[in-house]
Write a protein that holds these residues in place. Structure first.
Motif, short mmCIF file in Angstrom:
data_model
loop_
_atom_site.label_atom_id
_atom_site.label_comp_id
_atom_site.label_asym_id
_atom_site.label_seq_id
_atom_site.Cartn_x
_atom_site.Cartn_y
_atom_site.Cartn_z
N GLU A 183 6.20 43.04 25.66
CA GLU A 183 6.27 42.03 24.61
C GLU A 183 6.74 40.68 25.14
O GLU A 183 6.45 39.64 24.55
N GLN A 184 7.47 40.68 26.26
CA GLN A 184 7.99 39.44 26.81
C GLN A 184 7.02 38.75 27.76
O GLN A 184 7.33 37.69 28.30
N SER A 215 14.17 26.68 28.27
CA SER A 215 13.56 27.87 27.68
C SER A 215 12.85 28.70 28.74
O SER A 215 12.99 29.94 28.77
N PRO A 240 5.61 27.38 22.49
CA PRO A 240 4.42 27.30 21.62
C PRO A 240 3.41 26.28 22.13
O PRO A 240 3.79 25.21 22.61
N ASP A 248 4.11 37.24 27.31
CA ASP A 248 3.25 36.15 26.86
C ASP A 248 3.93 34.79 26.86
O ASP A 248 3.27 33.78 26.62
N GLY A 249 5.23 34.72 27.08
CA GLY A 249 5.91 33.44 27.09
C GLY A 249 6.40 33.04 25.70
O GLY A 249 5.97 33.60 24.69
N ASN A 250 7.31 32.05 25.68
CA ASN A 250 7.94 31.63 24.43
C ASN A 250 7.63 30.21 24.01
O ASN A 250 7.95 29.82 22.89
N ASP A 264 7.41 30.43 32.38
CA ASP A 264 7.45 31.04 31.05
C ASP A 264 6.65 32.34 30.99
O ASP A 264 6.80 33.12 30.04
N THR A 265 5.81 32.57 31.98
CA THR A 265 5.04 33.83 32.08
C THR A 265 5.33 34.45 33.44
O THR A 265 4.52 34.32 34.37
N THR A 270 13.83 32.48 29.89
CA THR A 270 12.84 33.55 29.82
C THR A 270 12.71 34.27 31.16
O THR A 270 12.70 35.50 31.23
#
Length: 251
Positions: free
Chosen positions: A171-172, A62, A178, A174-176, A228-229, A66
């Protein structure tokens, strides 16, 4: 900076779980230290080893997707900026102020790029105003002929694409992954590390192994969070496409 603190906290949790298990094992009642009990603990730990491996693999995939997606979007964003500038040039010298505002926007984006950024530089409020200024300057133009009207329309369409891609990057940022999933993974790893200390001999080699293993596991999770960020931390999307776009706009 947040990712570094989280990585240090994860290292403390993992190494602490192993060391605490190592220290308190001798205080367990005798029937809790039998071979059958140890076998059950190992089996339970092996279950979470498999689950943790699967979750780590999914997180790495993931984070990689990203990072690659945002890197592609930054290249596309830079391309749209160049195409917008070309459309403005095609219209004529009347778009000089709009081109200057566009160049100022890209210059600000490039100058603001640093390892300390917590959000993408495209999200800066002043940068947004500069793009809006380009739109206002285009709206004030009155093309005297059909050819220029077509060039103006093309420029306005390019500007709309630039604004859309800018907000997509915002919008992208902040990372995906959780946070509850990350917390659950750390809990599983703590259980696994605690099982390492169960019946382990007390010597410097064992303690050193726990510390090194905890540090490497925490570093792996830190790198996942960092990827992720992509607009913060050591692993960032390269600003080279925007720098090349700025060179094209100012030549």
């Amino acid at each position: 900076m947040v990712e570094v603190l989280v990585g240090v906290a994860i290292f403390a949790c993992l190494a602490g779980a192993a060391l605490v298990s190592l220290l308190i094992y001798e205080r367990f009642p005798a029937h809790h230290r039998q071979d059958d009990t140890s076998a059950v603990v190992r089996l339970a730990a092996n279950l979470f080893v498999v689950m943790s491996s699967l979750v780590l693999g999914l997180m790495i995939n993931s984070a990689k997707n990203t990072f690659e997606t945002i890197d592609h979007n930054v290249h596309s964003f830079a391309t749209q900026l160049i195409l917008l500038d070309r459309s403005l040039r095609q219209y004529g010298p009347e778009t000089g102020s709009a081109r200057a505002s566009l160049a100022a926007y890209v210059q600000r984006v490039v100058d603001a790029t640093s390892l300390s950024q917590k959000t993408p530089v495209v999200a800066n409020r002043l940068s947004e105003l500069l793009l809006n200024q380009v739109g206002d300057q285009l709206a004030a133009l009155t093309p005297p002929e059909a050819k220029r009207a077509s060039a103006l329309q093309a420029a306005q369409q390019q500007l709309q694409k630039v604004i859309e891609q800018r907000w997509a990057l915002v919008e992208q940022s902040d990372g995906n992954i959780p946070e509850p999933l990350m917390t659950l993974l750390v809990a599983w790893l703590m259980l696994i590390f605690a099982s390492f200390g169960f019946r382990a001999p007390r010597n410097a080699t064992v303690v050193g192994t726990f510390l090194i293993s905890g540090a490497l596991a925490a570093a792996a999770i830190y790198l996942i969070m960092d990827m992720d960020t992509p607009f913060s931390g050591p692993i960032q999307v390269s600003p080279a496409p925007l720098q090349r776009a700025l060179a094209e706009l100012t030549e």
